[in-house]
Design a protein around this motif. Structure first.
Motif, short mmCIF file in Angstrom:
data_model
loop_
_atom_site.label_atom_id
_atom_site.label_comp_id
_atom_site.label_asym_id
_atom_site.label_seq_id
_atom_site.Cartn_x
_atom_site.Cartn_y
_atom_site.Cartn_z
N LEU A 118 0.83 -1.20 0.00
CA LEU A 118 0.00 0.00 0.00
C LEU A 118 0.87 1.26 0.00
O LEU A 118 0.63 2.20 -0.76
N SER A 157 -5.47 3.77 2.30
CA SER A 157 -6.46 2.84 1.76
C SER A 157 -7.74 3.58 1.38
O SER A 157 -8.30 3.38 0.29
N SER A 169 -8.96 4.41 -2.55
CA SER A 169 -10.26 3.83 -2.90
C SER A 169 -11.28 4.90 -3.26
O SER A 169 -12.40 4.58 -3.65
#
Length: 145
Positions: free
Chosen positions: A13, A55, A59
Protein backbone atom coordinates in the motif's frame (compact mmCIF):
# COMPACT_ATOMS: atom_id res chain seq x y z
CA UNK A 1 -3.98 -12.63 9.02
CA UNK A 2 -0.62 -12.82 10.76
CA UNK A 3 1.76 -9.92 11.38
CA UNK A 4 3.94 -10.74 8.35
CA UNK A 5 0.98 -10.73 5.94
CA UNK A 6 -0.32 -7.47 7.39
CA UNK A 7 3.15 -5.91 7.14
CA UNK A 8 3.48 -7.02 3.50
CA UNK A 9 0.07 -5.55 2.67
CA UNK A 10 1.01 -2.25 4.32
CA UNK A 11 4.32 -2.13 2.43
CA UNK A 12 2.49 -2.74 -0.87
CA UNK A 13 0.00 0.00 0.00
CA UNK A 14 2.81 2.44 0.88
CA UNK A 15 4.64 1.62 -2.36
CA UNK A 16 1.44 2.21 -4.34
CA UNK A 17 0.96 5.57 -2.62
CA UNK A 18 4.56 6.68 -3.26
CA UNK A 19 4.52 5.52 -6.89
CA UNK A 20 1.07 6.85 -7.86
CA UNK A 21 2.03 10.44 -7.05
CA UNK A 22 3.71 11.08 -10.41
CA UNK A 23 0.70 9.57 -12.23
CA UNK A 24 -1.96 11.70 -10.51
CA UNK A 25 -2.12 14.44 -13.18
CA UNK A 26 -3.12 11.80 -15.74
CA UNK A 27 -5.38 9.75 -13.46
CA UNK A 28 -7.29 12.55 -11.69
CA UNK A 29 -6.40 15.84 -13.40
CA UNK A 30 -8.80 17.98 -11.40
CA UNK A 31 -7.75 16.59 -8.03
CA UNK A 32 -4.07 15.72 -8.55
CA UNK A 33 -2.65 18.43 -6.26
CA UNK A 34 -5.18 17.76 -3.51
CA UNK A 35 -4.63 14.00 -3.57
CA UNK A 36 -0.85 14.39 -3.75
CA UNK A 37 -0.90 16.60 -0.66
CA UNK A 38 -3.12 14.13 1.21
CA UNK A 39 -0.80 11.24 0.28
CA UNK A 40 2.17 13.21 1.59
CA UNK A 41 0.35 13.96 4.85
CA UNK A 42 -0.70 10.33 5.23
CA UNK A 43 2.79 8.96 4.63
CA UNK A 44 4.04 11.11 7.51
CA UNK A 45 1.67 9.40 9.97
CA UNK A 46 2.28 6.35 12.17
CA UNK A 47 2.18 3.26 9.87
CA UNK A 48 -1.17 1.76 10.89
CA UNK A 49 -2.90 5.15 10.75
CA UNK A 50 -1.15 5.95 7.46
CA UNK A 51 -2.34 2.64 6.01
CA UNK A 52 -5.94 3.41 6.92
CA UNK A 53 -5.77 6.91 5.40
CA UNK A 54 -4.02 5.71 2.23
CA UNK A 55 -6.46 2.84 1.76
CA UNK A 56 -9.41 5.25 1.98
CA UNK A 57 -7.72 7.77 -0.32
CA UNK A 58 -6.73 5.27 -3.00
CA UNK A 59 -10.26 3.83 -2.90
CA UNK A 60 -11.86 7.26 -3.34
CA UNK A 61 -11.66 7.19 -7.17
CA UNK A 62 -12.04 4.18 -9.46
CA UNK A 63 -8.97 5.15 -11.51
CA UNK A 64 -6.82 5.34 -8.36
CA UNK A 65 -8.14 2.04 -7.04
CA UNK A 66 -7.60 0.23 -10.36
CA UNK A 67 -4.07 1.65 -10.74
CA UNK A 68 -3.11 0.69 -7.18
CA UNK A 69 -4.64 -2.79 -7.56
CA UNK A 70 -2.52 -3.40 -10.67
CA UNK A 71 0.65 -2.30 -8.86
CA UNK A 72 -0.10 -4.49 -5.84
CA UNK A 73 -0.83 -7.47 -8.13
CA UNK A 74 2.65 -7.19 -9.68
CA UNK A 75 5.16 -9.33 -7.73
CA UNK A 76 7.77 -6.55 -8.01
CA UNK A 77 5.28 -3.77 -7.11
CA UNK A 78 5.91 -1.86 -10.34
CA UNK A 79 3.53 0.75 -11.76
CA UNK A 80 1.14 -0.79 -14.30
CA UNK A 81 2.74 0.83 -17.36
CA UNK A 82 6.21 -0.31 -16.27
CA UNK A 83 5.04 -3.87 -15.61
CA UNK A 84 3.23 -3.98 -18.98
CA UNK A 85 6.30 -2.74 -20.88
CA UNK A 86 8.46 -5.47 -19.33
CA UNK A 87 5.86 -8.13 -20.16
CA UNK A 88 5.56 -6.86 -23.75
CA UNK A 89 9.32 -6.84 -24.30
CA UNK A 90 10.36 -9.03 -27.21
CA UNK A 91 14.15 -9.54 -27.15
CA UNK A 92 16.29 -10.28 -30.15
CA UNK A 93 17.31 -13.92 -30.33
CA UNK A 94 19.69 -14.71 -27.49
CA UNK A 95 19.50 -14.56 -23.72
CA UNK A 96 19.17 -10.85 -23.01
CA UNK A 97 16.64 -10.13 -20.29
CA UNK A 98 14.44 -7.03 -20.53
CA UNK A 99 15.97 -3.85 -19.22
CA UNK A 100 14.02 -2.84 -16.13
CA UNK A 101 12.79 0.70 -15.65
CA UNK A 102 15.14 2.39 -13.21
CA UNK A 103 13.50 3.41 -9.92
CA UNK A 104 14.27 6.88 -8.56
CA UNK A 105 13.59 8.15 -5.06
CA UNK A 106 13.61 11.47 -3.27
CA UNK A 107 16.92 11.73 -1.35
CA UNK A 108 15.28 13.91 1.33
CA UNK A 109 12.10 11.98 2.12
CA UNK A 110 10.94 8.45 1.41
CA UNK A 111 7.54 9.63 0.24
CA UNK A 112 8.01 9.73 -3.54
CA UNK A 113 9.27 7.30 -6.19
CA UNK A 114 9.43 7.60 -9.97
CA UNK A 115 10.31 5.11 -12.71
CA UNK A 116 12.40 6.15 -15.71
CA UNK A 117 10.84 4.27 -18.59
CA UNK A 118 13.25 5.45 -21.30
CA UNK A 119 16.72 6.99 -21.44
CA UNK A 120 15.25 10.10 -23.05
CA UNK A 121 13.12 10.97 -20.02
CA UNK A 122 14.49 13.79 -17.90
CA UNK A 123 14.69 12.94 -14.21
CA UNK A 124 12.20 15.17 -12.39
CA UNK A 125 12.63 17.12 -9.19
CA UNK A 126 10.70 16.24 -6.07
CA UNK A 127 7.91 18.83 -5.98
CA UNK A 128 7.96 18.87 -2.19
CA UNK A 129 11.70 19.19 -1.53
CA UNK A 130 12.89 20.78 -4.81
CA UNK A 131 15.74 18.30 -5.29
CA UNK A 132 16.35 15.99 -8.24
CA UNK A 133 15.26 12.41 -7.66
CA UNK A 134 18.20 9.99 -7.44
CA UNK A 135 18.55 6.37 -8.60
CA UNK A 136 17.64 3.89 -5.93
CA UNK A 137 20.74 2.03 -4.75
CA UNK A 138 20.93 -1.49 -6.13
CA UNK A 139 20.35 -4.26 -3.64
CA UNK A 140 23.06 -6.95 -3.67
CA UNK A 141 21.79 -10.24 -4.98
CA UNK A 142 21.74 -13.05 -2.46
CA UNK A 143 24.14 -15.91 -2.77
CA UNK A 144 26.71 -14.08 -4.86
CA UNK A 145 29.88 -12.49 -3.50
Amino acid sequence: MNWSEKHMEEEALFEAARAIRSYLPDLVPGRADEIDARIGESLALEPSEAARHLSELLSSEAKLLNWAAELVADPELRPPDVARSVKAYQPLPGTQPPVAAKRYICPVGADRVWYRRSAGQAVPHCPEHGVELVPEPLMPSSGTP
